[in-house]
Design an enzyme around this catalytic site. Structure first.
Site, PDB file in Angstrom:
ATOM      1  N   LYS A 204       8.460 -27.591  31.257  1.00  0.00           N
ATOM      2  CA  LYS A 204       8.297 -27.024  32.596  1.00  0.00           C
ATOM      3  C   LYS A 204       9.360 -25.945  32.782  1.00  0.00           C
ATOM      4  O   LYS A 204      10.563 -26.218  32.718  1.00  0.00           O
ATOM      5  CB  LYS A 204       8.441 -28.100  33.667  1.00  0.00           C
ATOM      6  CG  LYS A 204       8.267 -27.578  35.095  1.00  0.00           C
ATOM      7  CD  LYS A 204       8.395 -28.704  36.098  1.00  0.00           C
ATOM      8  CE  LYS A 204       8.245 -28.212  37.524  1.00  0.00           C
ATOM      9  NZ  LYS A 204       8.388 -29.312  38.505  1.00  0.00           N
ATOM     10  N   LYS A 226      16.408 -23.768  40.354  1.00  0.00           N
ATOM     11  CA  LYS A 226      16.257 -24.943  39.502  1.00  0.00           C
ATOM     12  C   LYS A 226      16.544 -24.633  38.033  1.00  0.00           C
ATOM     13  O   LYS A 226      16.087 -25.345  37.135  1.00  0.00           O
ATOM     14  CB  LYS A 226      14.847 -25.530  39.671  1.00  0.00           C
ATOM     15  CG  LYS A 226      14.529 -25.911  41.114  1.00  0.00           C
ATOM     16  CD  LYS A 226      13.211 -26.659  41.241  1.00  0.00           C
ATOM     17  CE  LYS A 226      12.948 -27.067  42.687  1.00  0.00           C
ATOM     18  NZ  LYS A 226      11.751 -27.928  42.835  1.00  0.00           N
ATOM     19  N   LYS A 257       3.913 -26.093  31.804  1.00  0.00           N
ATOM     20  CA  LYS A 257       3.788 -25.535  33.143  1.00  0.00           C
ATOM     21  C   LYS A 257       4.779 -24.388  33.281  1.00  0.00           C
ATOM     22  O   LYS A 257       5.949 -24.558  32.911  1.00  0.00           O
ATOM     23  CB  LYS A 257       4.076 -26.635  34.184  1.00  0.00           C
ATOM     24  CG  LYS A 257       3.973 -26.196  35.631  1.00  0.00           C
ATOM     25  CD  LYS A 257       4.325 -27.356  36.558  1.00  0.00           C
ATOM     26  CE  LYS A 257       4.228 -26.916  38.024  1.00  0.00           C
ATOM     27  NZ  LYS A 257       4.599 -27.992  38.961  1.00  0.00           N
TER      28      LYS A 257
END
Length: 333
Positions: A204, A226, A257
């Site tokens: 991700k 993040k 993702k």
């Protein structure tokens, strides 16, 4: 003995022969999109209204539990094998400890029980991460300005157990904390939850394509970014290391993702590990297609199906997409 592929030369070989009619194109197509390839992400909320349109995701609503049950019934009838569940809870319930994430009577647990009671045949995939439950919008516990890996895992284990015991068939850790797959798997084994599946968001990336999703779950006011836990878009080999670790720790399936900007990662993961590899056509990808269609730059159905075929061609076992219900309807037409 190995054989090399034979490639003919013009004019004896004319590749266009296999493209001249719809029937022959269909007959020799290497990949197809079917309803069984689709996982439908849905958003549930605790507001006193059946549906709440999401401004940044045209045609997507936050649903009450009753509406989610109705949609689950329709999805199952159309051959969609699974839903992916994401919550939007009242801001007053969010705090720095993410206590609502482990509430056995919270929105997620209630929705799981309601859907599995009404439609036990449909698969239910539930997100394991703290961002919808924290006041700061991060996927983990923020301590002294840093996301604390191991303390976050302690909460994620409890969250996954609550979800599994409420009826989730698959828990899907999307938090990107190191080691969380192994710890969740060990906790499941200790509690007799041997058959619960883990779909790891193993690769991700920290991406610009998540904006509408954060709007949908109510984390648009994220403090900072993040990048200390989600992957760097510059890295490909790192994805293989992440996936390998999660498989070794007990993941049954893995996820890449976002989708289209990371087709190379999908292909590398699926070819390297030969495990079920899923891809998320994320909110920003959905919104871009909708915007292009609205501007007259793209045919809606052609754009949607072409992107889904791209995922399949890259090696994806299935696709999480907000177009899932629409595509299933079109496939039935």
């Amino acid at each position: 003995m190995s054989f090399k592929p034979v490639v003919g030369s013009y004019p004896l070989s004319r590749p266009r022969r296999l493209r001249q009619n719809a029937w022959v194109r269909d007959m020799v197509a290497e990949h197809r999109v079917t309803a069984s390839d689709l996982i439908w992400p849905i958003f549930v909320h605790d507001k006193d209204m059946a549906r709440d349109p999401i401004r940044s995701l045209e045609g997507v609503d936050r649903l009450s539990i009753n509406e989610a049950v109705k949609e689950a019934k329709e999805a199952h009838a159309m051959g969609i094998p699974a839903l992916a569940l994401f919550p939007n809870i009242d801001p007053s319930l969010r705090n720095d400890e993410a206590t609502a994430a482990i509430d056995p009577n919270g929105l997620v647990a209630q929705t799981c029980r309601a859907i599995k009671s009404a439609v036990p045949e449909i698969g239910l995939i539930v997100d394991v991460a703290l961002d919808p439950f924290t006041a700061h919008g991060h996927d983990g516990l923020l301590i002294d300005g840093q996301i604390h890996n191991d303390k976050t895992i302690e909460i994620l284990i409890q969250q996954a157990i609550v979800q599994a015991e409420a009826g989730a068939d698959v828990v899907a850790p999307s938090d990107m904390m190191d080691g969380r797959i192994g710890e969740i798997r060990k906790a499941f084994e200790a509690r007799g939850l041997h058959d619960k599946l883990i779909m790891s968001y193993a690769a991700k990336y920290a991406s610009a394509f998540y904006g509408p999703f954060r709007d949908a779950v109510g984390t648009s006011a994220l403090k900072g970014d993040k990048k200390t836990y989600q992957m760097d878009a510059a890295n490909s080999d790192e994805a293989l290391r992440e996936v390998m670790m999660d498989i070794q720790e007990g993941a049954d399936m893995v996820m890449v993702k976002p989708g289209l900007p990371y087709l190379d990662i999908v292909q590398r993961v699926s070819e390297t590990f030969k495990v079920p590899t899923f891809v998320y056509q994320v909110s920003g990808e959905y919104a871009m297609i909708k915007a292009a269609v609205a501007a007259g730059f793209m045919d809606h159905d052609k754009g949607v199906f072409e992107t889904l075929l791209a995922f399949k061609r890259a090696g994806a076992s299935g696709v999480l997409t907000y177009f899932a219900k629409y595509v299933a309807e079109r496939l039935q037409a």
